[in-house]
Design a protein around this motif. Structure first.
Motif, PDB file in Angstrom:
ATOM      1  N   ARG A  33      22.244 -15.834  24.109  1.00 53.48           N
ATOM      2  CA  ARG A  33      21.559 -16.916  22.749  1.00 53.48           C
ATOM      3  C   ARG A  33      23.687 -16.147  21.846  1.00 53.48           C
ATOM      4  N   VAL A  34      23.412 -15.376  21.590  1.00 46.99           N
ATOM      5  CA  VAL A  34      24.424 -14.407  20.691  1.00 46.99           C
ATOM      6  C   VAL A  34      25.648 -16.188  21.259  1.00 46.99           C
ATOM      7  N   TRP A  35      25.976 -15.111  22.771  1.00 50.05           N
ATOM      8  CA  TRP A  35      27.315 -15.248  23.057  1.00 50.05           C
ATOM      9  C   TRP A  35      26.946 -16.557  23.493  1.00 50.05           C
ATOM     10  N   ARG A  36      26.264 -17.780  23.994  1.00 50.50           N
ATOM     11  CA  ARG A  36      26.316 -19.092  23.764  1.00 50.50           C
ATOM     12  C   ARG A  36      26.907 -19.436  22.938  1.00 50.50           C
ATOM     13  N   LEU A  37      26.381 -18.882  21.020  1.00 53.43           N
ATOM     14  CA  LEU A  37      26.896 -19.686  20.234  1.00 53.43           C
ATOM     15  C   LEU A  37      27.677 -19.404  19.389  1.00 53.43           C
ATOM     16  N   HIS A  38      28.211 -17.916  19.866  1.00 52.44           N
ATOM     17  CA  HIS A  38      29.033 -17.867  18.796  1.00 52.44           C
ATOM     18  C   HIS A  38      30.560 -16.187  19.523  1.00 52.44           C
ATOM     19  N   GLY A  39      30.167 -16.865  20.463  1.00 57.16           N
ATOM     20  CA  GLY A  39      31.445 -15.875  21.547  1.00 57.16           C
ATOM     21  C   GLY A  39      32.375 -16.286  21.617  1.00 57.16           C
ATOM     22  N   ASP A  76      17.716  -9.960  24.573  1.00 54.82           N
ATOM     23  CA  ASP A  76      17.385  -9.584  22.998  1.00 54.82           C
ATOM     24  C   ASP A  76      16.384 -10.183  22.761  1.00 54.82           C
ATOM     25  N   GLY A  77      14.945  -9.899  21.576  1.00 51.29           N
ATOM     26  CA  GLY A  77      14.105 -10.766  21.270  1.00 51.29           C
ATOM     27  C   GLY A  77      13.192  -8.925  21.297  1.00 51.29           C
ATOM     28  N   GLU A  78      12.224  -9.013  20.445  1.00 51.41           N
ATOM     29  CA  GLU A  78      10.958  -7.042  20.556  1.00 51.41           C
ATOM     30  C   GLU A  78      10.970  -6.577  21.739  1.00 51.41           C
ATOM     31  N   GLY A 124      21.078  -5.176  17.736  1.00 51.84           N
ATOM     32  CA  GLY A 124      21.851  -3.650  17.129  1.00 51.84           C
ATOM     33  C   GLY A 124      21.349  -2.368  17.569  1.00 51.84           C
ATOM     34  N   ASP A 125      19.869  -2.827  17.338  1.00 47.25           N
ATOM     35  CA  ASP A 125      18.528  -1.136  17.611  1.00 47.25           C
ATOM     36  C   ASP A 125      19.713  -0.634  18.831  1.00 47.25           C
ATOM     37  N   MET A 126      19.474  -1.369  20.100  1.00 46.02           N
ATOM     38  CA  MET A 126      20.276  -0.919  21.602  1.00 46.02           C
ATOM     39  C   MET A 126      21.354  -0.592  21.679  1.00 46.02           C
ATOM     40  N   THR A 157      23.961 -10.819  13.393  1.00 45.67           N
ATOM     41  CA  THR A 157      24.114 -12.492  13.732  1.00 45.67           C
ATOM     42  C   THR A 157      22.571 -13.192  12.980  1.00 45.67           C
ATOM     43  N   THR A 158      21.423 -12.497  12.880  1.00 45.75           N
ATOM     44  CA  THR A 158      20.587 -12.905  11.988  1.00 45.75           C
ATOM     45  C   THR A 158      20.252 -12.492  10.820  1.00 45.75           C
ATOM     46  N   LEU A 159      19.373 -12.489   9.668  1.00 49.38           N
ATOM     47  CA  LEU A 159      19.615 -12.270   8.216  1.00 49.38           C
ATOM     48  C   LEU A 159      18.825 -11.526   8.257  1.00 49.38           C
ATOM     49  N   LEU A 160      17.991 -11.062   9.390  1.00 52.08           N
ATOM     50  CA  LEU A 160      17.392  -9.304   8.842  1.00 52.08           C
ATOM     51  C   LEU A 160      17.929  -8.630   9.471  1.00 52.08           C
ATOM     52  N   ALA A 161      19.023  -8.711   9.911  1.00 55.56           N
ATOM     53  CA  ALA A 161      19.987  -7.746  10.728  1.00 55.56           C
ATOM     54  C   ALA A 161      20.873  -7.757   9.246  1.00 55.56           C
ATOM     55  N   LYS A 212       6.419   0.888  18.223  1.00 55.66           N
ATOM     56  CA  LYS A 212       7.798   0.600  18.350  1.00 55.66           C
ATOM     57  C   LYS A 212       8.081   1.831  17.955  1.00 55.66           C
ATOM     58  N   ASN A 213       9.902   1.755  18.378  1.00 52.88           N
ATOM     59  CA  ASN A 213      10.458   2.233  17.721  1.00 52.88           C
ATOM     60  C   ASN A 213       9.918   3.201  17.720  1.00 52.88           C
ATOM     61  N   LEU A 214       9.754   3.926  18.974  1.00 55.43           N
ATOM     62  CA  LEU A 214       9.130   5.245  19.541  1.00 55.43           C
ATOM     63  C   LEU A 214      10.023   6.212  20.443  1.00 55.43           C
TER      64      LEU A 214
HETATM   65  P1  NAD Z   1      16.229 -11.021  17.256  1.00 53.19           P
HETATM   66  O1  NAD Z   1      17.341  -9.140  17.225  1.00 53.19           O
HETATM   67  O2  NAD Z   1      15.474 -10.195  18.713  1.00 53.19           O
HETATM   68  O3  NAD Z   1      17.222 -11.508  17.281  1.00 53.19           O
HETATM   69  C1  NAD Z   1      15.719 -13.217  16.717  1.00 53.19           C
HETATM   70  C2  NAD Z   1      16.062 -14.053  17.751  1.00 53.19           C
HETATM   71  O4  NAD Z   1      17.288 -14.583  17.200  1.00 53.19           O
HETATM   72  C3  NAD Z   1      17.210 -13.279  19.033  1.00 53.19           C
HETATM   73  O5  NAD Z   1      15.919 -14.823  19.530  1.00 53.19           O
HETATM   74  C4  NAD Z   1      18.168 -14.082  19.072  1.00 53.19           C
HETATM   75  O6  NAD Z   1      18.862 -14.818  19.950  1.00 53.19           O
HETATM   76  C5  NAD Z   1      18.357 -15.182  17.928  1.00 53.19           C
HETATM   77  N1  NAD Z   1      19.334 -15.254  17.105  1.00 53.19           N
HETATM   78  C6  NAD Z   1      19.700 -13.754  16.870  1.00 53.19           C
HETATM   79  N2  NAD Z   1      21.357 -14.246  16.264  1.00 53.19           N
HETATM   80  C7  NAD Z   1      21.247 -15.589  16.045  1.00 53.19           C
HETATM   81  C8  NAD Z   1      22.434 -16.877  15.471  1.00 53.19           C
HETATM   82  N3  NAD Z   1      23.295 -16.230  14.381  1.00 53.19           N
HETATM   83  N4  NAD Z   1      21.976 -17.693  15.924  1.00 53.19           N
HETATM   84  C9  NAD Z   1      20.532 -18.490  16.551  1.00 53.19           C
HETATM   85  N5  NAD Z   1      19.944 -17.218  16.944  1.00 53.19           N
HETATM   86  C10 NAD Z   1      20.568 -16.251  16.219  1.00 53.19           C
HETATM   87  O7  NAD Z   1      15.104 -10.207  16.116  1.00 53.19           O
HETATM   88  P2  NAD Z   1      16.162  -9.819  14.804  1.00 53.19           P
HETATM   89  O8  NAD Z   1      14.534 -10.661  13.608  1.00 53.19           O
HETATM   90  O9  NAD Z   1      17.198  -9.396  14.559  1.00 53.19           O
HETATM   91  O10 NAD Z   1      15.656  -7.969  14.350  1.00 53.19           O
HETATM   92  C11 NAD Z   1      14.552  -7.433  14.180  1.00 53.19           C
HETATM   93  C12 NAD Z   1      14.683  -6.471  14.692  1.00 53.19           C
HETATM   94  O11 NAD Z   1      15.164  -5.129  13.960  1.00 53.19           O
HETATM   95  C13 NAD Z   1      13.194  -5.687  15.113  1.00 53.19           C
HETATM   96  O12 NAD Z   1      13.387  -4.662  16.329  1.00 53.19           O
HETATM   97  C14 NAD Z   1      13.270  -4.239  14.387  1.00 53.19           C
HETATM   98  O13 NAD Z   1      12.487  -3.353  14.614  1.00 53.19           O
HETATM   99  C15 NAD Z   1      14.223  -4.116  13.878  1.00 53.19           C
HETATM  100  N6  NAD Z   1      15.133  -3.269  13.074  1.00 53.19           N
HETATM  101  C16 NAD Z   1      15.825  -2.341  12.506  1.00 53.19           C
HETATM  102  C17 NAD Z   1      16.003  -1.601  11.435  1.00 53.19           C
HETATM  103  C18 NAD Z   1      17.294  -0.477  11.339  1.00 53.19           C
HETATM  104  O14 NAD Z   1      17.038   0.381  10.528  1.00 53.19           O
HETATM  105  N7  NAD Z   1      17.560  -0.893  12.392  1.00 53.19           N
HETATM  106  C19 NAD Z   1      15.280  -2.059  10.207  1.00 53.19           C
HETATM  107  C20 NAD Z   1      14.934  -3.111  10.564  1.00 53.19           C
HETATM  108  C21 NAD Z   1      14.398  -4.298  11.644  1.00 53.19           C
END
Ligand code: NAD
Length: 333
Positions: A47-53, A70-72, A107-109, A128-132, A150-152
């Motif tokens: 998905r990410v590569w299709r949108l931003h590659g 990707d996805g959990e 990123g984690d993998m 590429t996500t807000l969380l990341a 998780k993350n074991l």
């Molecule tokens: P994810 O990586 O699965 O991304 C969620 C979805 O968003 C996927 O379907 C992906 O294809 C899509 N996506 C990604 N970027 C996109 C974009 N720019 N536009 C459209 N779609 C996009 O999930 P996540 O929420 O980014 O990350 C969750 C993971 O992060 C969990 O496994 C969690 O354990 C881990 N995490 C790790 C740490 C750390 O310190 N390493 C901290 C917090 C969370």
């Protein structure tokens, strides 16, 4: 182009976090500047590569592109094994570098593959996500889930750089964006009252992803994370405050087999649990607890939890990584 630089002075490896609009199309320049290895392997998701590659790969010469799901539910050792296969096929060696372009799962993998392939190679994160962007790309925690939790399995492996382009977030669906906002709320409760006020005050503009409102929020979270990782790289002291909401949150994810919640949503429930515990222990007064819950619910609805069994949740919680000497450490607000 405006570029913000935040330095993470982690003892094992100091590195910059660069934040700027349209940085995605200038990755090569920034990686060259920090002398990241020339032999680069991109890791991303379909998905990410299709949108931003196209934008990412313009002017970027890579030895190979490895695309993994990707996805959990993809975050396990078999997917990491596919990254190893790709690294072998590309002829990667210790002098090569992995560039992970994706959300927290990629990123984690990719980070874990880089930590372990040939006992360690360099990695740069392009979240590429807000969380990341606000959390997972900074700090060097890498790893995957086992069926039992998780993350074991994982390793601490700091990146050589984190390159952040907020324009990636425009293509995120609403639910994913909201999941990231819950992690922002985590920083606000655990570390920064001004951030809480900003989230509350600018809520509508942030929810609409307007850059003038969103950028300072991302930057503030990165600064907090950078400061905490600098002080406590390996999660033995102050970094544990960032586990706020994660003890119960991980259990919500595990008992639903990673199908029901986005990670941030599970953390949102976990934070509500921790807030309630804090309130019962008289550490979080009624006004603060209610203001927190009001803001959290303003973000939108969360998946239902009525059908989940407390006994199953407790069983997972008691296997948590945060158990030290048989005692569960719970982060309270
Ligand atoms: P994810 O990586 O699965 O991304 C969620 C979805 O968003 C996927 O379907 C992906 O294809 C899509 N996506 C990604 N970027 C996109 C974009 N720019 N536009 C459209 N779609 C996009 O999930 P996540 O929420 O980014 O990350 C969750 C993971 O992060 C969990 O496994 C969690 O354990 C881990 N995490 C790790 C740490 C750390 O310190 N390493 C901290 C917090 C969370």
């Amino acid at each position: 182009m405006d570029l913000t630089r935040i330095d993470v002075a982690a003892p094992s490896r100091p590195y910059p976090v660069l934040l700027g609009e349209d940085l995605a199309s200038r990755l090569k320049v920034h990686l060259d500047e920090i002398r990241f290895p020339d032999r680069r392997i991109l890791v991303s998701s379909p998905r990410v590569w299709r949108l931003h590659g196209a934008r990412v790969s313009s002017g970027f010469e890579a030895l190979a592109l490895i695309v993994v799901p990707d996805g959990e539910r993809s975050k396990h050792l078999r997917t990491v094994s596919r990254i190893y296969d790709g690294l072998i096929a590309a002829g990667a060696d210790r002098g090569s570098g992995v560039v992970a372009v994706g959300g927290g799962v990629v990123g984690d993998m990719a980070g874990f593959a880089a930590a372990t392939y040939l006992r360690g190679m360099e990695v740069a994160h392009v979240p590429t996500t807000l969380l990341a962007q606000v959390d997972s790309a900074i700090g060097g925690k890498t790893g995957v889930n086992l069926r039992e939790g998780k993350n074991l399995v994982g390793a601490f492996h700091q990146p050589s750089a984190v390159l952040m382009d907020p324009s990636f977030l425009r293509t995120l669906d609403r639910r994913e964006f909201r999941a990231g906002l819950y992690e922002v709320l985590k920083y606000a409760i655990a570390c920064s009252a001004p951030l809480f006020d900003r989230l509350d005050g600018d809520f509508d503009s942030i929810a609409r992803r307007l850059a003038p409102a969103l950028l300072p929020v991302i930057e503030e979270c990165c600064r907090i994370k950078a400061r905490i990782v600098t002080e406590d790289e390996r999660d033995q002291g102050v970094r544990r405050v960032l586990n706020f909401g994660h003890t119960a949150g991980h259990a919500f994810e595990a008992v639903t087999r990673y199908r029901r919640f986005r990670h941030g949503e599970a953390v949102a429930y976990g934070m509500l649990v921790a807030a309630e515990l804090g309130h019962r222990r008289r550490r979080f007064d009624t006004g603060a607890r209610d203001a927190f819950a009001r803001l959290l619910w303003r973000f939108g609805g969360l998946p239902p939890i009525r059908d989940l069994r407390t006994s199953e949740l407790m069983e997972v919680i008691t296997r948590d990584k945060k158990i030290v000497d048989g005692r569960l450490h719970f982060v309270l607000p």
